[in-house]
Design an enzyme around this catalytic site. Structure first.
Site, PDB file in Angstrom:
ATOM      1  CE  LYS A  65      -4.055  -2.073   2.301  1.00 24.16           C
ATOM      2  NZ  LYS A  65      -5.072  -1.738   3.322  1.00 24.16           N
ATOM      3  CG  ASP A 101      -8.890   0.637   3.671  1.00 20.20           C
ATOM      4  OD1 ASP A 101      -9.589  -0.142   3.324  1.00 20.20           O
ATOM      5  OD2 ASP A 101      -7.671   0.274   3.684  1.00 20.20           O
TER       6      ASP A 101
END
Ligand code: NAP
Length: 274
Positions: A65, A101
């Site tokens: 990420k 997210d």
């Protein structure tokens, strides 16, 4: 027809193929969604090759990420603010990166505890990558008093520096005092995965909402303790489902729904009970 992927290392644990293949079936789309095991040393080259690959984009998971944050050509606002990318898509030959997210966390609470947006004071436990997405979602929802506690207090201080002056950084020992007037408690640590109770909800007021972003087990020790106190609880599975929505829409052109059927499918897969 579009093809998408989830890349990580390892990748076999990922539930994303289950979610996206479910939606492909529901919408009768002739696309694919494949898990790809990409070693860290190969990740930057993988992203560079994407425009010529014919792939529409995909998800990025542990440990890529942060690497994705530097590898893509363009960042959306959430990725920029959090320093992490979990969703990639192509636009006019450029690789774009976003962090879904943030909307995943908010979408889960919107669905299960819609009153959460009227809160002001929140305690967040944890200061890792996921906590960053949680903090941005809380700021966007209007929380004006955000208290971050972490086992390694220095990481909590770093997040306070990054996200702004409406935050207070503290150690886990300071939690009971910080929780006494909190409207919302978020556990953004990985402790629940190992069955550890990192924060006791006892000091919370009766109106507080408690959420844990871990979803295996579905009922973490924190959620169990909060439920025993009759507090409103929100498990972490909805965050996983809601964060998947924007990616599917980018790659396949249809905005999918988070339904009870999808939740059941994933729950069956992880062997939990709702
Ligand atoms: P991370 O960057 O590795 O951060 C882990 C955090 O947990 C750190 O704050 C760490 O504290 C804390 N921690 C770990 N074990 C602990 C313990 N025994 N006691 C106290 N604190 C502990 O991980 P992450 O990416 O933020 O992910 C955190 C968790 O969220 C993972 O379990 C992940 O699977 C889950 N997650 C769920 C979703 C979802 O969609 N529901 C999305 C993303 C992540 P230190 O800083 O002191 O090490």
């Amino acid at each position: 027809m579009a093809d998408a992927f989830v890349c990580g290392h390892p990748i076999s644990h990922s539930r994303s193929p289950l979610i996206h293949r479910h939606w492909l079936g529901v919408h009768g789309i002739e696309g694919s969604y494949e898990p790809l095991d990409i070693a860290p040393r190969d990740f930057a080259a993988f992203v560079k090759r994407l425009p010529a690959s014919g792939l529409a984009g995909g998800n990025v998971t542990i440990p890529h990420k942060e690497a994705a944050f530097t590898a893509v050509d363009r960042l959306d606002e959430a990725a920029e603010a959090t320093g992490a990318v979990n969703t990639i898509w192509l636009e006019r030959g450029l690789v774009h990166g976003g962090n879904t997210d943030v909307v995943g966390f908010a979408g889960n609470l919107d669905e299960v505890a819609p009153g959460w947006r009227s809160g002001k004071r929140v305690v967040v436990v944890g200061a890792g990558g996921a906590a960053r997405a949680v903090l941005l979602a809380l700021q966007r929802a209007g929380y004006s008093d955000i208290r971050i506690a972490n086992r390694t207090v220095e990481r909590a201080r770093e997040l306070k520096e990054r996200f702004g002056s409406d935050m207070t950084a503290m150690s886990l020992d300071e939690l009971p005092g910080a929780m006494a007037d909190a409207d919302l408690l978020v556990n953004a640590t990985a402790a629940g995965m190992r069955g550890e109770l990192v924060v006791d909800p006892a000091p919370l007021p009766a109106h507080a909402i408690v959420t844990d972003i871990v979803y295996v087990p579905l009922e973490t020790p924190l959620l169990k303790a909060a439920r025993n106190r009759s507090l409103a609880v929100v498990d972490g599975l909805g965050m996983l489902l809601h964060q998947a929505v924007p990616g599917f829409e980018k790659w396949f052109g249809v905005r999918p729904a988070v339904t009870a059927g999808l939740r059941r499918l994933v729950l069956d897969h992880i062997g939990a009970r709702s």
